[in-house]
Design a protein around this motif. Structure first.
Motif, PDB file in Angstrom:
ATOM      1  N   LEU A 171      -4.535   1.603  -3.638  1.00 43.98           N
ATOM      2  CA  LEU A 171      -3.711   2.284  -2.631  1.00 43.98           C
ATOM      3  C   LEU A 171      -3.119   3.569  -3.183  1.00 43.98           C
ATOM      4  O   LEU A 171      -3.094   4.595  -2.503  1.00 43.98           O
ATOM      5  CB  LEU A 171      -2.604   1.354  -2.135  1.00 43.98           C
ATOM      6  CG  LEU A 171      -3.080   0.154  -1.320  1.00 43.98           C
ATOM      7  CD1 LEU A 171      -1.933  -0.822  -1.097  1.00 43.98           C
ATOM      8  CD2 LEU A 171      -3.698   0.598  -0.008  1.00 43.98           C
ATOM      9  N   TRP A 215       3.050  -3.195  -1.425  1.00 48.06           N
ATOM     10  CA  TRP A 215       1.735  -3.533  -1.983  1.00 48.06           C
ATOM     11  C   TRP A 215       1.458  -2.714  -3.233  1.00 48.06           C
ATOM     12  O   TRP A 215       0.899  -3.224  -4.192  1.00 48.06           O
ATOM     13  CB  TRP A 215       0.640  -3.286  -0.966  1.00 48.06           C
ATOM     14  CG  TRP A 215       0.574  -4.278   0.162  1.00 48.06           C
ATOM     15  CD1 TRP A 215       1.115  -5.531   0.197  1.00 48.06           C
ATOM     16  CD2 TRP A 215      -0.066  -4.089   1.411  1.00 48.06           C
ATOM     17  NE1 TRP A 215       0.836  -6.130   1.389  1.00 48.06           N
ATOM     18  CE2 TRP A 215       0.110  -5.270   2.159  1.00 48.06           C
ATOM     19  CE3 TRP A 215      -0.775  -3.041   1.976  1.00 48.06           C
ATOM     20  CZ2 TRP A 215      -0.415  -5.426   3.436  1.00 48.06           C
ATOM     21  CZ3 TRP A 215      -1.281  -3.194   3.250  1.00 48.06           C
ATOM     22  CH2 TRP A 215      -1.109  -4.380   3.975  1.00 48.06           C
ATOM     23  N   VAL A 219       1.238   7.940   1.740  1.00 50.62           N
ATOM     24  CA  VAL A 219       1.537   6.606   2.246  1.00 50.62           C
ATOM     25  C   VAL A 219       1.926   6.692   3.716  1.00 50.62           C
ATOM     26  O   VAL A 219       1.525   5.852   4.530  1.00 50.62           O
ATOM     27  CB  VAL A 219       2.634   5.925   1.394  1.00 50.62           C
ATOM     28  CG1 VAL A 219       3.116   4.638   2.044  1.00 50.62           C
ATOM     29  CG2 VAL A 219       2.120   5.658  -0.023  1.00 50.62           C
ATOM     30  N   ILE A 248       3.232  -0.943   2.694  1.00 41.81           N
ATOM     31  CA  ILE A 248       2.285  -0.279   1.791  1.00 41.81           C
ATOM     32  C   ILE A 248       2.955   0.009   0.453  1.00 41.81           C
ATOM     33  O   ILE A 248       2.365  -0.231  -0.608  1.00 41.81           O
ATOM     34  CB  ILE A 248       1.706   0.997   2.443  1.00 41.81           C
ATOM     35  CG1 ILE A 248       0.900   0.606   3.691  1.00 41.81           C
ATOM     36  CG2 ILE A 248       0.843   1.772   1.444  1.00 41.81           C
ATOM     37  CD1 ILE A 248       0.499   1.763   4.579  1.00 41.81           C
ATOM     38  N   VAL A 272      -6.737  -0.886   6.489  1.00 39.41           N
ATOM     39  CA  VAL A 272      -6.513   0.136   5.460  1.00 39.41           C
ATOM     40  C   VAL A 272      -7.811   0.881   5.179  1.00 39.41           C
ATOM     41  O   VAL A 272      -7.840   2.114   5.148  1.00 39.41           O
ATOM     42  CB  VAL A 272      -5.941  -0.502   4.167  1.00 39.41           C
ATOM     43  CG1 VAL A 272      -6.048   0.442   2.981  1.00 39.41           C
ATOM     44  CG2 VAL A 272      -4.491  -0.937   4.386  1.00 39.41           C
ATOM     45  N   THR A 313      -4.084   7.208  -1.628  1.00 42.48           N
ATOM     46  CA  THR A 313      -3.053   7.986  -0.937  1.00 42.48           C
ATOM     47  C   THR A 313      -2.663   9.239  -1.707  1.00 42.48           C
ATOM     48  O   THR A 313      -1.899  10.055  -1.186  1.00 42.48           O
ATOM     49  CB  THR A 313      -1.798   7.131  -0.647  1.00 42.48           C
ATOM     50  OG1 THR A 313      -1.295   6.587  -1.865  1.00 42.48           O
ATOM     51  CG2 THR A 313      -2.126   6.014   0.336  1.00 42.48           C
TER      52      THR A 313
END
Length: 140
Positions: A22, A50, A33, A47, A66, A26
Motif C-alpha cells: 500500500l 493497514w 492514500v 488504509i 484496492v 500510494t
C-alpha cells in the motif's frame, strides 16, 4: 485533523507486505492514500491502519477493490495481503497466483502453503534444538 492523520501515516514504517504494498502504490506519482480511499470506497483511516498494522482485518473483497482502484493486478494485491513477499512468490506460490481460481480460493491456498511452511520451519527448529541438546558421547 486530516493533516495530522496524513503525517502520522507518512511516518509509519510498514512491517507487513500488505503495508509495504500500500505504501509503495500510494507513493507513485499522482497517488495518495486519500486518492486510494476515494477510488476504492475504503475509509482513509482504514488504509492508514493497514499500512501501519498490516492486513489482519482485510478481506478478499477489500483487496480486490484496492487492486481495481490502483489499476493493479489483483494477484499482486492478494500476494501482498497474504503477507507473501514478492521474492517469496516461488514455484509453489506462482501456480496458485497465476491460476484461474477465484480470489478467495487463491487467498486460501496461499494461506495454506504459508502455514505449511511455518509448520515445517517450526519442526526443523525443534529438531535442531533437540540435536543440540543431546548428550555427546566421549571420544574413545
Amino acid at each position: 485533523m486530516g493533516d495530522v492523520s496524513a503525517a502520522a501515516g507518512d511516518r509509519a514504517q510498514p512491517d507487513t507486505e500488505w503495508g509495504r504494498y500500500l505504501r509503495r502504490m500510494t507513493r507513485r506519482p499522482g497517488w495518495s492514500v486519500a486518492k486510494l480511499a476515494r477510488d476504492s470506497g475504503i475509509a482513509r483511516q482504514t488504509i492508514f491502519d493497514w499500512i501501519r498494522d498490516g492486513g489482519e482485518s482485510v478481506t478478499v473483497g477489500s483487496v480486490r477493490r484496492v487492486a481495481e482502484a490502483l489499476g493493479d493486478d489483483v494477484v499482486n494485491a492478494l500476494t501482498a495481503a497474504a503477507n507473501v513477499a514478492h521474492r517469496d512468490a516461488d514455484e509453489e506460490m506462482t501456480p496458485i497466483l497465476q491460476s484461474d481460481l477465484d480470489p478467495q480460493a487463491k487467498a486460501e491456498l496461499v494461506e495454506y502453503v504459508t502455514g505449511l511452511r511455518e509448520a515445517q520451519r517450526h519442526a526443523r527448529r525443534t529438531e535442531i534444538t533437540a540435536m543440540l541438546n543431546r548428550p555427546r558421547r566421549a571420544a574413545a
